[in-house]
Design a protein around this motif. Sequence first.
Motif, PDB file in Angstrom:
ATOM      1  N   ALA A 201       0.857  -1.166   0.222  1.00  0.00           N
ATOM      2  CA  ALA A 201      -0.062   0.062  -0.157  1.00  0.00           C
ATOM      3  C   ALA A 201       0.855   1.099   0.077  1.00  0.00           C
ATOM      4  N   ALA A 202       1.911   1.309   0.652  1.00  0.00           N
ATOM      5  CA  ALA A 202       2.894   2.330   0.637  1.00  0.00           C
ATOM      6  C   ALA A 202       3.326   2.475  -0.896  1.00  0.00           C
ATOM      7  N   LEU A 203       3.379   1.826  -1.669  1.00  0.00           N
ATOM      8  CA  LEU A 203       3.679   1.992  -3.297  1.00  0.00           C
ATOM      9  C   LEU A 203       2.946   2.796  -4.065  1.00  0.00           C
ATOM     10  N   LEU A 204       1.657   3.173  -3.317  1.00  0.00           N
ATOM     11  CA  LEU A 204       0.513   4.277  -4.058  1.00  0.00           C
ATOM     12  C   LEU A 204       0.850   5.339  -3.588  1.00  0.00           C
ATOM     13  N   PRO A 206       2.133   9.194  -4.763  1.00  0.00           N
ATOM     14  CA  PRO A 206       2.541   9.796  -5.950  1.00  0.00           C
ATOM     15  C   PRO A 206       4.017  10.018  -5.753  1.00  0.00           C
ATOM     16  N   ALA A 207       4.744  10.215  -4.991  1.00  0.00           N
ATOM     17  CA  ALA A 207       6.005  10.640  -5.064  1.00  0.00           C
ATOM     18  C   ALA A 207       6.967   9.221  -5.523  1.00  0.00           C
ATOM     19  N   ILE A 208       6.331   8.154  -4.931  1.00  0.00           N
ATOM     20  CA  ILE A 208       6.790   6.725  -5.583  1.00  0.00           C
ATOM     21  C   ILE A 208       6.685   6.467  -7.288  1.00  0.00           C
ATOM     22  N   ARG A 209       5.384   6.685  -7.490  1.00  0.00           N
ATOM     23  CA  ARG A 209       5.055   6.781  -8.894  1.00  0.00           C
ATOM     24  C   ARG A 209       5.907   7.658  -9.793  1.00  0.00           C
ATOM     25  N   GLN A 210       6.131   8.883  -9.284  1.00  0.00           N
ATOM     26  CA  GLN A 210       6.762   9.899  -9.893  1.00  0.00           C
ATOM     27  C   GLN A 210       8.268   9.500 -10.055  1.00  0.00           C
ATOM     28  N   ALA A 211       8.896   9.102  -9.062  1.00  0.00           N
ATOM     29  CA  ALA A 211      10.258   8.462  -9.127  1.00  0.00           C
ATOM     30  C   ALA A 211      10.339   7.535  -9.919  1.00  0.00           C
ATOM     31  N   SER A 250      -8.782   3.200  -9.861  1.00  0.00           N
ATOM     32  CA  SER A 250      -8.902   3.750  -8.092  1.00  0.00           C
ATOM     33  C   SER A 250      -8.510   2.603  -7.499  1.00  0.00           C
ATOM     34  N   PHE A 251      -7.315   3.046  -6.331  1.00  0.00           N
ATOM     35  CA  PHE A 251      -6.798   2.287  -5.312  1.00  0.00           C
ATOM     36  C   PHE A 251      -7.517   2.504  -4.137  1.00  0.00           C
ATOM     37  N   ASN A 252      -7.866   1.183  -3.443  1.00  0.00           N
ATOM     38  CA  ASN A 252      -8.474   1.247  -2.347  1.00  0.00           C
ATOM     39  C   ASN A 252      -9.496   2.144  -2.136  1.00  0.00           C
ATOM     40  N   GLY A 253     -10.512   2.323  -3.184  1.00  0.00           N
ATOM     41  CA  GLY A 253     -11.658   3.320  -3.023  1.00  0.00           C
ATOM     42  C   GLY A 253     -11.543   4.812  -3.256  1.00  0.00           C
ATOM     43  N   GLY A 254     -10.322   5.099  -3.657  1.00  0.00           N
ATOM     44  CA  GLY A 254      -9.904   6.587  -3.669  1.00  0.00           C
ATOM     45  C   GLY A 254     -10.247   6.969  -5.018  1.00  0.00           C
ATOM     46  N   PRO A 255      -9.934   8.160  -5.430  1.00  0.00           N
ATOM     47  CA  PRO A 255     -10.167   8.964  -6.746  1.00  0.00           C
ATOM     48  C   PRO A 255      -9.381   8.335  -7.820  1.00  0.00           C
ATOM     49  N   ILE A 256      -9.803   8.331  -9.052  1.00  0.00           N
ATOM     50  CA  ILE A 256      -9.029   8.006 -10.236  1.00  0.00           C
ATOM     51  C   ILE A 256      -8.028   8.777 -10.495  1.00  0.00           C
ATOM     52  N   GLU A 257      -6.863   8.514 -10.285  1.00  0.00           N
ATOM     53  CA  GLU A 257      -5.635   9.148 -10.414  1.00  0.00           C
ATOM     54  C   GLU A 257      -4.640   8.814 -11.684  1.00  0.00           C
ATOM     55  N   GLU A 258      -5.064   7.498 -12.045  1.00  0.00           N
ATOM     56  CA  GLU A 258      -4.096   7.282 -13.193  1.00  0.00           C
ATOM     57  C   GLU A 258      -4.536   6.144 -13.932  1.00  0.00           C
ATOM     58  N   TYR A 259      -4.100   5.747 -15.201  1.00  0.00           N
ATOM     59  CA  TYR A 259      -4.402   4.556 -15.972  1.00  0.00           C
ATOM     60  C   TYR A 259      -3.486   3.559 -16.022  1.00  0.00           C
ATOM     61  N   HIS A 260      -4.013   2.249 -16.730  1.00  0.00           N
ATOM     62  CA  HIS A 260      -3.214   1.320 -16.633  1.00  0.00           C
ATOM     63  C   HIS A 260      -2.440   1.555 -18.106  1.00  0.00           C
ATOM     64  N   THR A 261      -1.140   1.650 -18.065  1.00  0.00           N
ATOM     65  CA  THR A 261      -0.212   2.170 -19.125  1.00  0.00           C
ATOM     66  C   THR A 261       0.008   0.700 -20.147  1.00  0.00           C
ATOM     67  N   GLY A 262      -0.482  -0.383 -19.805  1.00  0.00           N
ATOM     68  CA  GLY A 262      -0.073  -1.513 -20.852  1.00  0.00           C
ATOM     69  C   GLY A 262      -1.028  -2.479 -20.875  1.00  0.00           C
ATOM     70  N   ARG A 286      15.654  -2.343 -11.640  1.00  0.00           N
ATOM     71  CA  ARG A 286      14.504  -2.480 -10.646  1.00  0.00           C
ATOM     72  C   ARG A 286      14.047  -1.006 -10.173  1.00  0.00           C
ATOM     73  N   THR A 287      12.728  -0.817 -10.046  1.00  0.00           N
ATOM     74  CA  THR A 287      12.196   0.342  -9.281  1.00  0.00           C
ATOM     75  C   THR A 287      10.918  -0.264  -8.268  1.00  0.00           C
ATOM     76  N   ARG A 288      10.771   0.602  -7.160  1.00  0.00           N
ATOM     77  CA  ARG A 288      10.019  -0.059  -6.477  1.00  0.00           C
ATOM     78  C   ARG A 288       8.666  -0.236  -6.862  1.00  0.00           C
ATOM     79  N   ARG A 289       8.165   0.312  -7.744  1.00  0.00           N
ATOM     80  CA  ARG A 289       6.817   0.064  -7.996  1.00  0.00           C
ATOM     81  C   ARG A 289       6.543  -0.773  -9.285  1.00  0.00           C
ATOM     82  N   ARG A 290       7.218  -0.643 -10.164  1.00  0.00           N
ATOM     83  CA  ARG A 290       7.417  -1.556 -11.310  1.00  0.00           C
ATOM     84  C   ARG A 290       8.226  -2.946 -11.184  1.00  0.00           C
ATOM     85  N   GLY A 291       8.936  -3.042 -10.007  1.00  0.00           N
ATOM     86  CA  GLY A 291       9.495  -4.012  -9.666  1.00  0.00           C
ATOM     87  C   GLY A 291      11.020  -4.474 -10.684  1.00  0.00           C
ATOM     88  N   ASN A 292      11.164  -5.489 -10.893  1.00  0.00           N
ATOM     89  CA  ASN A 292      12.356  -5.868 -11.863  1.00  0.00           C
ATOM     90  C   ASN A 292      11.592  -5.585 -13.249  1.00  0.00           C
TER      91      ASN A 292
END
Length: 384
Positions: A201-204, A206-211, A250-262, A286-292
């Motif tokens: 859940a911590a990977l959600l 925005p700063a991690i997604r941007q990184a 939408s993650f965990n009932g939150g607002p829609i903030e992104e779309y599936h890129t693939g 490797r990145t934290r969100r995309r993994g390997n």
Amino acid sequence: MSHSEDLRQVGRGMPLQSPHYPLRLSRRTVLRALVGAGAGVLLTACGGDDLDPFAAGRQPTAPPSRTQDQAQQTQPQQAQPEEAAAQAAGQADLAIELPEPLVYVIPSPATQGQTVLVLIEAPGARQASLSWQGQAFSLLKSEDRFLGFFGIDANAPVGPQSLGVAVWGPRGEQLLWQETVIEIESVEWTIDNIQIDGPNAALLEPAIRQADETARLPFQSTLTPQLHWLGVFDPPSDGQITALYGEQRSFNGGPIEEYHTGIDFGGETGSSVTAANSGIVSWAGRTRRRGNGIIVDHGAGVFTGYYHLSEVLQTAGAVVEQGDLIARMGATGLATGPHLHWEVVVRGTTVNPLPWLRLLEFPDPFQELNPTNALTSTNLAQGS
């Protein structure tokens, strides 16, 4: 515009080998078809910034006309008969008028998430350039044809968008400079509500997604001035498609903030992941969100990305052929289970991968062109 029922079935897990989608074309068949059509495979970038009308934000302009006095001052000395004959022959060559370039924008209108192919038939021309949404780039040249791709974001603004086209002759003379309008149509993307619990859940954040995006951007946004791939792309996994491109998330009932890129392929940890087409590995890490993950540069601004891998089997700089084993499926990074997240990136924009698998219209740079479908300079000036 909404997805067809067939694509909805694919999203629900229809096997890739369904008779609705004849994906598997052998490399030999594609090569034979291209060679039979006389298509050039190795393409190179043409010209440079000295001829690029979009370099430094400038636009091509006609050269200033000389006054009569200036013309008299710059007249050459009287040439000898032999020299005069040679000069006359050279001037005759320079006076040859080149045919008007024919510009094709495929498809037009286009939709959100689509790859747009621009083809220009310009015999005798040296360079062709495009300007699209702040990006300016030279096209690749193959004999008398120039080609280039650009991507439209899944959430791109709809409506008319400007596309600049410029073509230059063998001596740097301007053959064409026009702007046309491409109509971008909306797509009715589905909405996906995903529950992420535990440490992931911590990977959600925005700063991690941007990184994550910042770390990968340099490896999937440059232009390699050759076309490494040939023909339709192959699915990188034998698994079933379990999620489509463009889904608004939408993650965990939150607002829609992104779309599936693939698109996602389901499977088991350790399942084979293969190169969708030939290219050069531009990044493996490797990145934290995309993994390997692995990114393959196919040339002409086209990249494919493979993520959430359990094992990476190639390193940056490796040359891979279509179908080569490059990794194994996993659940690293932000994943609820083992799967392959696969995406296609065109000029730095993630696009719908399905056309590249010929589930939709394949953006074939070697397709035959009908001159009646070209945008002539008159049509371009009218914005048609």
